[in-house]
Design a protein around this motif. Structure first.
Motif, short mmCIF file in Angstrom:
data_model
loop_
_atom_site.label_atom_id
_atom_site.label_comp_id
_atom_site.label_asym_id
_atom_site.label_seq_id
_atom_site.Cartn_x
_atom_site.Cartn_y
_atom_site.Cartn_z
N GLY A 121 48.94 31.25 51.20
CA GLY A 121 50.16 30.84 51.88
C GLY A 121 49.96 29.79 52.94
N THR A 122 48.70 29.50 53.30
CA THR A 122 48.45 28.50 54.34
C THR A 122 48.81 27.11 53.84
OG1 THR A 122 46.67 29.86 55.22
CG2 THR A 122 46.70 27.55 55.89
N VAL A 123 48.46 26.81 52.59
CA VAL A 123 48.89 25.58 51.94
C VAL A 123 49.99 25.94 50.96
CG1 VAL A 123 48.20 23.63 50.50
CG2 VAL A 123 46.60 24.55 52.18
N PRO A 124 51.23 25.55 51.23
CA PRO A 124 52.34 25.98 50.37
C PRO A 124 52.25 25.36 48.98
CG PRO A 124 53.08 24.37 51.98
CD PRO A 124 51.67 24.70 52.35
N MET A 125 52.81 26.06 48.02
CA MET A 125 52.81 25.58 46.64
C MET A 125 54.22 25.62 46.07
SD MET A 125 49.28 27.29 45.17
CE MET A 125 49.31 26.35 43.64
N PHE A 126 54.56 24.55 45.36
CA PHE A 126 55.83 24.48 44.62
C PHE A 126 55.64 23.48 43.50
CE2 PHE A 126 59.81 22.46 43.56
CZ PHE A 126 60.62 23.55 43.30
N PRO A 127 56.07 23.85 42.29
CA PRO A 127 56.58 25.14 41.85
C PRO A 127 55.53 26.25 42.02
CG PRO A 127 56.96 23.44 40.19
CD PRO A 127 56.03 22.87 41.18
N ALA A 128 56.00 27.48 41.98
CA ALA A 128 55.10 28.61 42.13
C ALA A 128 54.10 28.63 40.98
CB ALA A 128 55.90 29.92 42.15
N SER A 129 52.89 29.07 41.27
CA SER A 129 51.85 29.13 40.25
C SER A 129 52.16 30.22 39.24
CB SER A 129 50.50 29.42 40.89
OG SER A 129 49.54 29.76 39.91
N PRO A 130 51.83 30.00 37.96
CA PRO A 130 51.97 31.07 36.97
C PRO A 130 51.08 32.27 37.28
CG PRO A 130 50.72 29.23 36.08
CD PRO A 130 51.34 28.76 37.35
N PHE A 131 50.05 32.04 38.07
CA PHE A 131 49.14 33.12 38.40
C PHE A 131 49.53 33.81 39.71
CE2 PHE A 131 46.65 30.08 35.83
CZ PHE A 131 46.54 30.89 34.70
N GLY A 132 50.74 33.53 40.16
CA GLY A 132 51.36 34.28 41.24
C GLY A 132 50.57 34.25 42.53
N THR A 133 50.43 35.40 43.14
CA THR A 133 49.81 35.49 44.46
C THR A 133 48.29 35.49 44.40
OG1 THR A 133 50.07 37.90 44.40
CG2 THR A 133 51.81 36.63 45.48
N LEU A 134 47.72 35.17 43.24
CA LEU A 134 46.29 34.88 43.17
C LEU A 134 46.00 33.44 43.55
CD1 LEU A 134 45.46 36.54 39.72
CD2 LEU A 134 44.78 37.43 41.95
N ALA A 135 47.02 32.57 43.44
CA ALA A 135 46.79 31.13 43.45
C ALA A 135 46.89 30.53 44.85
CB ALA A 135 47.80 30.44 42.53
N HIS A 136 45.87 29.77 45.20
CA HIS A 136 45.79 29.05 46.47
C HIS A 136 45.63 27.57 46.16
CE1 HIS A 136 44.12 32.83 48.67
NE2 HIS A 136 44.33 33.16 47.40
N ALA A 137 45.97 26.72 47.11
CA ALA A 137 45.65 25.29 47.03
C ALA A 137 44.73 24.97 48.19
CB ALA A 137 46.92 24.45 47.12
N GLY A 138 43.77 24.05 47.95
CA GLY A 138 42.83 23.77 49.03
C GLY A 138 42.11 22.44 48.88
N PRO A 139 41.42 22.02 49.95
CA PRO A 139 40.76 20.72 49.99
C PRO A 139 39.43 20.72 49.25
CG PRO A 139 40.38 21.88 52.06
CD PRO A 139 41.31 22.75 51.24
N MET A 140 39.11 19.56 48.66
CA MET A 140 37.83 19.32 48.01
C MET A 140 37.30 18.01 48.57
SD MET A 140 38.65 20.70 44.20
CE MET A 140 36.93 21.02 43.86
N THR A 141 36.14 18.07 49.22
CA THR A 141 35.63 16.96 50.02
C THR A 141 34.11 16.90 49.91
OG1 THR A 141 35.40 18.31 52.02
CG2 THR A 141 37.54 17.29 51.67
N ARG A 142 33.51 15.96 50.64
CA ARG A 142 32.05 15.89 50.67
C ARG A 142 31.47 16.47 51.95
NH1 ARG A 142 32.99 10.80 48.31
NH2 ARG A 142 32.34 9.62 50.14
N THR A 143 32.28 16.72 52.95
CA THR A 143 31.81 17.33 54.19
C THR A 143 32.81 18.36 54.68
OG1 THR A 143 32.86 15.74 55.67
CG2 THR A 143 30.65 15.18 54.87
N VAL A 144 32.33 19.24 55.54
CA VAL A 144 33.20 20.27 56.11
C VAL A 144 34.23 19.64 57.04
CG1 VAL A 144 33.24 22.36 57.52
CG2 VAL A 144 31.39 22.01 55.87
N ALA A 145 33.83 18.64 57.82
CA ALA A 145 34.79 17.99 58.71
C ALA A 145 35.96 17.41 57.94
CB ALA A 145 34.10 16.91 59.53
N ASP A 146 35.67 16.78 56.80
CA ASP A 146 36.75 16.24 55.97
C ASP A 146 37.66 17.36 55.45
OD1 ASP A 146 35.87 13.67 56.34
OD2 ASP A 146 35.56 13.23 54.22
N ALA A 147 37.06 18.49 55.08
CA ALA A 147 37.88 19.62 54.60
C ALA A 147 38.82 20.10 55.69
CB ALA A 147 36.97 20.76 54.13
#
Length: 473
Positions: A198-224
């Protein structure tokens, strides 16, 4: 000067501010890198050069005028092809979806990236409906790993990890409903965070329901952490969206881990690691202890919840495929079809029983984190394998959950979990360290990941050149 494709988002922004180079320079470099590497990697399903250059030119003008839009202004960015994006098709790796559109809306994370002035390069690969831990589909083929394009980039956000790892854009946004940002991060030597649900909102809702998160993919932690500042925040289209964070995810990032109570579980009590992975993760845990953390080797105390996860996973997948008509199941990825058929007789009681397992797991982990600030495990028990396979040769099962035992439990509990590179295995491929905290403790996860990254010299998180002619798209 280092090639611009090797720079992190933070370094690009510093360069823009100093006038050393412009967003146009960075974008042109990223597009050239795509031309050089993506024939081998097959990470992009769409590259919009005209739009990217136009956005970069607008960003360069804002930097020159001192009127930037936000912390992502001018950063070359890719978007996983699970997020709807205005003006571009979102085909989710499936032949079932017509590319005619209309494509007239942005997912929340895409909208936030536009608002901060990020340069959107294009869309990157996903397996069909993001259903598995490798990235290959009948629509787009297989995505390779920047360390060795003949091996998989992992999944389901493998396009994002391959793009970021090879320097084809500084950062990307992925989805994770069972490990889908952490698996590819571990396989490609990059950084990923699955935030608290729930920290990163999603729309439309994922078919996998409340299992699904969205998040950053980067080369460093600071960028994330920076990317989390952009893509997090309340959006009314997501019924489960959390309030917008009051502070920044970069707050306290450099505070270290002295005094933190860390539980180290090498197998969660039911996994089994390759010997070199076990060795490298133990070494990383030793570095955490050397930084002043109080480390205890202990398992959380739960059995493998994979059967309950499968019920939740494949009933959700069945609902997605059914929306495309009675003939759709015959046309999807054979592995997806097999899983749906295996759980076709699941009842409402089965679903409730699986949910009960999930709730018990959440209660157990809540109590566990009363005693431990963090839980550390390997992200993966193995390194990347042949991109044409669904599991390593000779593995006990082709089903992706058979080789990802440390990721999906924390989708069931909705906890924040990150993968940070912790070394290179004997076969020359990256290994990931997973760091998990209690719900809402995302900053603590990032802080620990940054502490380890800093102690390790950040030597595992740089993009790797792709040898010409390797891999097959």
């Amino acid at each position: 000067m280092r090639d611009l494709v090797e720079l992190t988002a933070a370094e690009l922004l510093e360069g823009y501010a100093a006038g050393s180079f412009t967003p146009v320079d960075a974008t042109e470099s990223a597009l050239r890198r795509i031309d050089e590497c993506d024939g081998d990697l097959n990470a992009f399903v769409l590259v919009d050069r005209e739009s990217a250059i136009s956005s970069a030119e607008a960003s360069a003008a804002r930097w020159k005028a001192g009127e930037t839009l936000g912390i992502g202004d001018g950063v070359p960015t890719s978007i996983k092809d699970m997020f709807i994006t205005a003006g571009w098709p979102t085909l989710r790796g499936s032949t079932l979806i017509d590319d005619a559109g209309p494509w007239d809306a942005d997912a929340p994370c895409v909208a936030r990236l536009r608002e901060t002035g990020a340069v959107l390069l294009g869309k990157v690969t996903t397996p069909e409906f993001a259903w598995k831990g490798t990235t290959d589909s009948e629509r787009y083929g297989a995505t390779g790993n920047p360390w060795d394009p003949a091996t998989t980039a992992g999944g389901s956000s493998g396009g994002s990890s391959a793009a970021v790892g090879a320097g084809m854009g500084a950062w990307s946004v992925g989805t994770d409903a069972g490990g889908s940002v952490r698996i590819p991060a571990a396989f490609t030597g990059t950084v990923a965070l699955k935030p608290t649900f729930g920290t990163v909102p999603m729309f439309p809702a994922s078919p996998f329901g409340t299992l699904a998160h969205a998040g950053p993919m980067t080369r460093t932690v600071a960028d994330a952490a920076m990317l989390m500042d952009i893509v997090s925040g309340f959006d009314s289209r997501d019924w489960a969206a959390l309030p917008t964070p009051a502070g920044s995810f970069t707050d306290g990032l450099e505070d270290g881990i002295a005094g933190l109570r860390i539980a180290y579980s090498p197998t969660l009590g039911f996994g089994e690691n390759a010997p070199d992975i076990d060795r490298l993760v133990r070494q990383a845990v030793g570095e955490l202890e050397a930084m002043g953390a109080v480390v205890e080797e202990v398992d959380p105390g739960f059995a493998d919840p994979v059967e309950a996860f499968h019920v939740l996973w494949f009933t959700g997948a069945a609902k997605v495929v059914a929306a495309y008509g009675p003939e759709a199941l015959a046309k999807v990825d054979p592995g997806l079809r097999e899983g749906i058929e295996q759980y076709a007789d699941a009842t409402a009681q089965d679903y409730l029983d699986a949910t009960a397992v999930r709730m018990e797991l959440g209660v157990l982990m809540g109590a566990f984190h009363q005693n431990y600030d963090l839980l550390v495990t390997p992200t993966m028990p193995i390194t990347a394998f042949d991109r044409t396979r669904q599991a390593p040769e000779g593995w006990k099962s082709d089903l992706w959950t058979s080789w990802t035992p440390y990721t999906y439990p924390f989708n069931m509990t909705q906890q924040p979990a990150a993968s940070v590179p912790c070394g290179v295995a004997d076969n020359g491929l990256p290994v990931g360290l997973q760091i998990v905290a209690a719900r809402t403790q995302d900053q603590l996860v990032l802080r620990a990941a940054r502490a380890y990254e800093k102690a390790s010299g950040e030597k595992f998180s740089r993009p790797v050149s792709v040898p010409a002619g390797q891999g097959t798209a």
